[in-house]
Design an enzyme around this catalytic site. Structure first.
Site: not given
Ligand code: BGC
Length: 392
Positions: A146, A220, A357
């Site tokens: 991220h 998210h 997402e």
């Molecule tokens: C992702 C996941 C990740 C998670 C962690 C999500 O945005 O899709 O792959 O494990 O974030 O918070």
């Protein structure tokens, strides 16, 4: 911050306030937007670094209400009606900035520069290798998740209200400097959230750069249609408009292949209860600790097309997700725990929320077979995603 501050109505009364109009975020002049779409801005708090964070309450003409803050563009609350018309906040979040800083900064947040994982925190572009912060080690394998340690989720964006016709919104802008979190190029990013009279939350993402760089922006937000801290999402019914997915290694990094979902627990091409097959003996489910995977959407047209649908039968709430993106990450909150307090005094739980997402595949900068995420100078990154709410 003024004592007794109630917020200031900046759009939705008489003449609509156009994008970019100036207004006094500190004035104590709250008004009611009764029945009309409106945007009300008030202080939300301060980051631990002392930056002021504003909250925008968007009241849509169709009844949906959402609270958005300019810290990470986070959606703090989102109220939608159930089949009896009762409004409920169907998202996970925190009541103050400290909640996000202490427990989980990704809740409800914009994610960038790169949504999801880049293997080993490294990629090579035009002959140069770039190194990113390692901030995640699923399966003991290092990656950059991220956007790094201080991704777009951890930045206070410049914010202003939006209003056009019967739609209201908030415009968020920020500049990520050249070298930010190891990424090349100065990236100027604009994200507009709109709430339409049809109860659609529309997100318009835009970015330009002065050097080639990977960009993969997403959102998210965790949903639970029964309400926050009202149990798991395993009873929600999910459809994904995707005939294939991208299998991962134990480090949750795509292998570079795509696999048909037919005959597997990853087949959501018809509606399935999320919990129905989650405990199947399946290597991919073991790696993810449940669903934490990227599906390749059937529509690869770059035009707005259906990606997912979600339904919860006790409340009747449903949502459609439409996007111009080629893929969607369905993450069912496998890392969530009951150690985290929610907004209403109750603790959350494992799989207490799910995220859908819209994005490009994780690790695309290292996987040339996947659609490119490289933005070059002179080009404009532009994607749209809509979350369309209803009840039946
Ligand atoms: C992702 C996941 C990740 C998670 C962690 C999500 O945005 O899709 O792959 O494990 O974030 O918070």
């Amino acid at each position: 911050m003024k004592a007794g501050f109630r917020g200031v109505l900046v759009a939705g009364v008489a003449a609509a306030c156009a994008a970019g109009c100036s207004f006094n975020k500190g004035a104590d002049t709250a008004m009611s937007g009764a029945g009309e779409p409106s945007v009300v801005v008030k202080p939300f708090g301060k980051t631990k670094g002392g930056q002021l964070v504003h909250q925008y309450t968007l009241t849509g003409a169709g009844g949906v209400v959402m609270d958005v803050i300019d810290y990470g563009g986070k959606v703090v609350r989102l109220f939608t009606p159930d089949r009896a018309g009762k409004l409920e906040d169907i998202t996970l979040g925190f009541n103050d900035v400290a909640g996000y800083e202490t427990h989980d900064k990704y809740f409800g947040s914009l994610i960038g520069r790169y949504g999801n994982r880049i293997a080993n925190g490294r990629f090579t572009l035009d002959g140069t290798t770039y190194t990113l912060p390692i901030n995640n080690t699923p399966g003991d394998l290092p990656c950059s998740l991220h956007g790094g340690n201080t991704g777009f989720d951890a930045v206070v964006w410049h914010s202003e209200p939006l209003s056009e016709g019967k739609s209201v919104g908030v415009k968020l802008t920020m500049t990520s400097p050249d070298g930010d979190q190891g990424y090349p190029g100065k990236l100027d990013v604009t994200v507009c959230y709109w709430l339409t009279p049809d109860n659609v939350w529309r997100i318009e993402y835009e970015a330009v750069t002065d050097k080639a760089t990977p960009v993969n922006l997403t959102q998210h937000l965790y949903f639970n249609f029964k309400g926050e801290a009202e149990g798991t999402i395993l009873d929600h019914e999910l459809t994904l408009f995707a005939d294939s997915m991208t299998p991962v290694t134990k480090g949750l990094i795509p292998t570079g292949k795509t696999a048909p979902v037919k005959g597997t627990p990853f087949d959501f091409t018809t509606p399935w209860i999320i919990g129905a097959r989650i405990n199947t003996d399946n290597e991919q489910l073991r790696f993810g600790g449940g669903y934490d995977h990227n599906w390749v959407l059937n529509s690869q047209s770059g035009k707005l097309a259906p990606a997912a649908a979600l339904y919860e039968k006790t409340t009747g709430r449903f949502m459609e997700v439409w996007t111009t993106e080629p893929a969607i990450q369905f993450y069912c909150g496998n890392f969530l725990t009951d150690k985290v307090p929610g907004k209403r005094g109750k603790n959350l739980c494992h799989r207490g929320g799910l995220a859908l997402e819209t994005q490009h595949s994780p690790d695309s900068p290292n996987l040339p077979a996947f659609p490119s995420t490289i933005l070059r100078p002179g080009a404009v990154y532009k994607t749209v995603t809509e979350y369309r709410f209803g009840a039946k």
